[in-house]
Design an enzyme around this catalytic site. Structure first.
Site, PDB file in Angstrom:
ATOM      1  N   TYR A  84     -15.492   5.829  14.387  1.00 26.84           N
ATOM      2  CA  TYR A  84     -14.287   5.601  13.898  1.00 26.84           C
ATOM      3  C   TYR A  84     -14.238   4.280  14.874  1.00 26.84           C
ATOM      4  O   TYR A  84     -14.732   3.421  14.401  1.00 26.84           O
ATOM      5  CB  TYR A  84     -12.879   6.476  14.145  1.00 26.84           C
ATOM      6  CG  TYR A  84     -12.145   5.905  13.377  1.00 26.84           C
ATOM      7  CD1 TYR A  84     -11.612   5.717  12.152  1.00 26.84           C
ATOM      8  CD2 TYR A  84     -11.013   5.116  13.645  1.00 26.84           C
ATOM      9  CE1 TYR A  84     -10.983   6.335  11.283  1.00 26.84           C
ATOM     10  CE2 TYR A  84     -10.470   4.479  13.043  1.00 26.84           C
ATOM     11  CZ  TYR A  84      -9.868   5.498  11.499  1.00 26.84           C
ATOM     12  OH  TYR A  84      -8.703   4.130  10.997  1.00 26.84           O
ATOM     13  N   GLY A 104      -0.414   8.640   1.363  1.00 26.39           N
ATOM     14  CA  GLY A 104      -0.403   8.526   2.357  1.00 26.39           C
ATOM     15  C   GLY A 104       0.305   8.078   3.236  1.00 26.39           C
ATOM     16  O   GLY A 104       1.572   8.643   2.793  1.00 26.39           O
ATOM     17  N   TYR A 105       0.109   7.822   4.181  1.00 26.35           N
ATOM     18  CA  TYR A 105       1.095   7.352   5.123  1.00 26.35           C
ATOM     19  C   TYR A 105       1.958   5.744   4.170  1.00 26.35           C
ATOM     20  O   TYR A 105       3.720   6.192   5.196  1.00 26.35           O
ATOM     21  CB  TYR A 105       1.304   6.203   6.310  1.00 26.35           C
ATOM     22  CG  TYR A 105       0.251   7.443   7.717  1.00 26.35           C
ATOM     23  CD1 TYR A 105       0.755   8.619   7.896  1.00 26.35           C
ATOM     24  CD2 TYR A 105      -0.790   7.577   8.063  1.00 26.35           C
ATOM     25  CE1 TYR A 105       0.461   9.777   8.793  1.00 26.35           C
ATOM     26  CE2 TYR A 105      -1.554   8.208   8.777  1.00 26.35           C
ATOM     27  CZ  TYR A 105      -0.571   9.356   9.471  1.00 26.35           C
ATOM     28  OH  TYR A 105      -1.794  10.642  10.058  1.00 26.35           O
ATOM     29  N   VAL A 147      -4.891  13.440   9.546  1.00 27.35           N
ATOM     30  CA  VAL A 147      -4.513  14.010   8.368  1.00 27.35           C
ATOM     31  C   VAL A 147      -5.287  13.772   7.348  1.00 27.35           C
ATOM     32  O   VAL A 147      -6.274  13.214   7.098  1.00 27.35           O
ATOM     33  CB  VAL A 147      -2.868  13.346   8.003  1.00 27.35           C
ATOM     34  CG1 VAL A 147      -1.447  12.840   8.286  1.00 27.35           C
ATOM     35  CG2 VAL A 147      -2.894  11.505   7.599  1.00 27.35           C
ATOM     36  N   GLY A 168       0.860  -1.113   0.383  1.00 28.53           N
ATOM     37  CA  GLY A 168       0.246   0.416  -0.555  1.00 28.53           C
ATOM     38  C   GLY A 168       1.149   1.284   0.094  1.00 28.53           C
ATOM     39  O   GLY A 168       0.639   1.945   1.148  1.00 28.53           O
ATOM     40  N   LEU A 214      -2.431  -0.415   3.532  1.00 25.00           N
ATOM     41  CA  LEU A 214      -3.530  -0.720   2.534  1.00 25.00           C
ATOM     42  C   LEU A 214      -4.967   0.411   3.297  1.00 25.00           C
ATOM     43  O   LEU A 214      -4.879  -0.228   4.393  1.00 25.00           O
ATOM     44  CB  LEU A 214      -4.064  -2.217   2.305  1.00 25.00           C
ATOM     45  CG  LEU A 214      -3.539  -3.507   1.676  1.00 25.00           C
ATOM     46  CD1 LEU A 214      -3.245  -3.975   1.360  1.00 25.00           C
ATOM     47  CD2 LEU A 214      -2.522  -2.347   0.153  1.00 25.00           C
ATOM     48  N   TYR A 225      -5.926   4.310  13.050  1.00 24.87           N
ATOM     49  CA  TYR A 225      -5.614   5.621  14.558  1.00 24.87           C
ATOM     50  C   TYR A 225      -6.936   5.324  15.691  1.00 24.87           C
ATOM     51  O   TYR A 225      -8.088   4.183  14.844  1.00 24.87           O
ATOM     52  CB  TYR A 225      -7.236   6.791  13.399  1.00 24.87           C
ATOM     53  CG  TYR A 225      -6.902   7.849  14.383  1.00 24.87           C
ATOM     54  CD1 TYR A 225      -6.716   9.155  14.588  1.00 24.87           C
ATOM     55  CD2 TYR A 225      -8.293   7.978  13.763  1.00 24.87           C
ATOM     56  CE1 TYR A 225      -6.893   9.797  14.292  1.00 24.87           C
ATOM     57  CE2 TYR A 225      -8.807   9.344  14.166  1.00 24.87           C
ATOM     58  CZ  TYR A 225      -7.946  10.194  14.491  1.00 24.87           C
ATOM     59  OH  TYR A 225      -8.599  11.090  14.723  1.00 24.87           O
ATOM     60  N   GLU A 283      -3.571   0.509  -8.571  1.00 21.25           N
ATOM     61  CA  GLU A 283      -3.448   2.164  -9.492  1.00 21.25           C
ATOM     62  C   GLU A 283      -3.731   2.231 -10.653  1.00 21.25           C
ATOM     63  O   GLU A 283      -3.854   1.211 -11.252  1.00 21.25           O
ATOM     64  CB  GLU A 283      -2.346   2.796  -8.700  1.00 21.25           C
ATOM     65  CG  GLU A 283      -1.776   3.175  -7.616  1.00 21.25           C
ATOM     66  CD  GLU A 283      -3.006   4.464  -6.954  1.00 21.25           C
ATOM     67  OE1 GLU A 283      -3.811   4.171  -7.439  1.00 21.25           O
ATOM     68  OE2 GLU A 283      -3.191   4.018  -5.610  1.00 21.25           O
TER      69      GLU A 283
END
Length: 400
Positions: A235, A52-53, A273, A48, A139, A225, A75
């Site tokens: 969440y 992002g991260y 983020v 992944g 991912l 998160y 992608e």
């Protein structure tokens, strides 16, 4: 072609190859400015790795630690008539800059959930690297095709038990709304765990371990998160939280296995983020706009790159060689600054006061919008968006 941003829902349907390259360049520059990571990894697999991260992890490894990297992602390339996904251009840019510095960089465009992806990566490691000393699992997919049955399973970003209603922002109309999300069914909860839980991470690590391509001291990390009660209903206490709790379960099982030879497995709990993933979660954009403003005022703001560099340099690969600090569940906590009581109290107090009229004044909403559009390569200083660009960008990538 001349490419302009087109927003639909929480996705920008166009991307700018030159802008995406500039984003990657900026993250590389930030990493280099912070200096080399002592005791950093040397051969790294990132599952992944295209945005992002995950992308920041690949950059930290390569440009912070001179590591050889293999990136796995799913992608779409651009054609001469239509731009590809931002992740494609990010990966192409990474590959270009890594190779320019003589760093090993291989990329595989595939379904990371498949058995084939795992076999191909094992083959590549055996052929080129021998073993890897770090595996990053990053991912963020709304759907998973089960590798044995081929069944498609979808995740649900829903609360559990009761309907959730909260003040949110409509990012298309830039206005404050009441968002209502119906609770997930038992099946939806189970499916979310299947898609976003720790099962595939375990499959990856177990396959790599069985093939003998993990070094004795290999570290693996998966990203999570937690947040606070402000976002918990949707969440941590929602279907997504159940999946992230399953990640904790997997980390424990993997750590028990890897620690026998001196390796480790941890969940890293990161800060909120602006990413394509977080923009899809109800209420998150408003929360991010609030928390970012306060964190900037306190001098504590971090984007993906700063967070990951801190995770590498101050947690996993400390200069003094000490073991990383973890919480009671053996997680690496990089949400420590965001969760500071004064910052969370500020958000709690502010939330009921936000209206459409004062949104830009009370929060960093304009900055949120700017950062969101930047993910797709737009709104970056120094780029001429009226210039003709070729959306067809080739690079050294294995297609499965």
């Amino acid at each position: 072609m001349i490419i302009k941003p087109k927003i639909r829902g929480f996705i920008c349907t166009t991307t700018h190859p030159v802008g995406c390259e500039a984003n990657v360049q900026e993250q590389i520059a930030l990493t280099k400015a912070k200096g080399k990571i002592a005791n950093g990894p040397k051969k790294v697999l990132v599952v992944g790795s295209s945005s992002g991260y995950g992308l920041s992890s690949r950059i930290a490894a390569a440009f912070g630690s001179d590591a050889a990297t293999i990136g796995v992602f799913f992608e779409k390339p651009g054609t001469e008539a239509k731009p590809g996904t931002a992740g494609w251009y990010n990966s192409a840019a990474f590959d270009k800059f890594a190779k320019a510095e003589g760093l090993y960089s291989k990329s595989i465009n595939c379904d990371a959930f498949s058995h084939e992806a795992k076999q191909k990566v094992i083959e590549l490691i055996k052929q080129d690297l021998g073993q890897v000393d770090m595996v990053v699992y990053s991912l963020a997919s709304p759907v998973r095709k089960l590798p044995d049955s081929g069944e498609l399973v979808r995740s649900a970003l829903k609360p559990i038990g009761e309907t959730y209603t909260a003040t949110a922002v409509d990012t298309n109309k830039d206005c404050i709304i009441e968002a209502t999300v119906e609770p997930a069914t038992e099946q939806e909860i189970a499916d979310t765990v299947t898609v976003m839980g720790g099962q595939d991470w375990e499959l990856w690590i177990n396959a790599l371990a069985e093939a003998g391509v993990l070094s004795d001291n290999c570290k693996t990390v998966a990203y999570s998160y937690i947040g606070t009660e402000l976002t918990w209903p949707i969440y941590w206490h929602g279907a997504l939280g159940k999946a992230k709790m399953d990640l904790d379960r997997a980390a424990k099982a993997l750590n028990d296995k890897l620690s026998v030879t001196g390796g480790s497995a941890n969940v890293a709990v990161l800060k909120s983020v602006v990413t394509q993933a977080s923009s899809a979660i109800p209420v998150m954009p408003l929360y991010i706009a609030m928390v970012f403003k306060k964190m900037r005022q306190e001098g504590l703001h971090e984007g993906c790159m700063e967070q990951i560099y801190r995770m590498f340099s101050e947690r996993l690969f400390r200069a003094d060689g000490a073991k990383p600090e973890t919480d009671s569940d053996n997680r690496l906590r990089l949400d420590d600054w965001e969760l500071r009581e004064d910052i969370q109290q500020h958000c709690r107090d502010l939330w009921p006061q936000v209206t459409t009229e004062n949104l830009s004044e009370l929060t960093d909403y304009q900055e949120y919008k700017a950062e969101f559009i930047k993910l797709f390569g737009f709104g970056i200083e120094g780029i001429n968006y009226d210039a003709d660009v070729n959306p067809y960008v080739e690079f050294d990538v294995i297609e499965l």
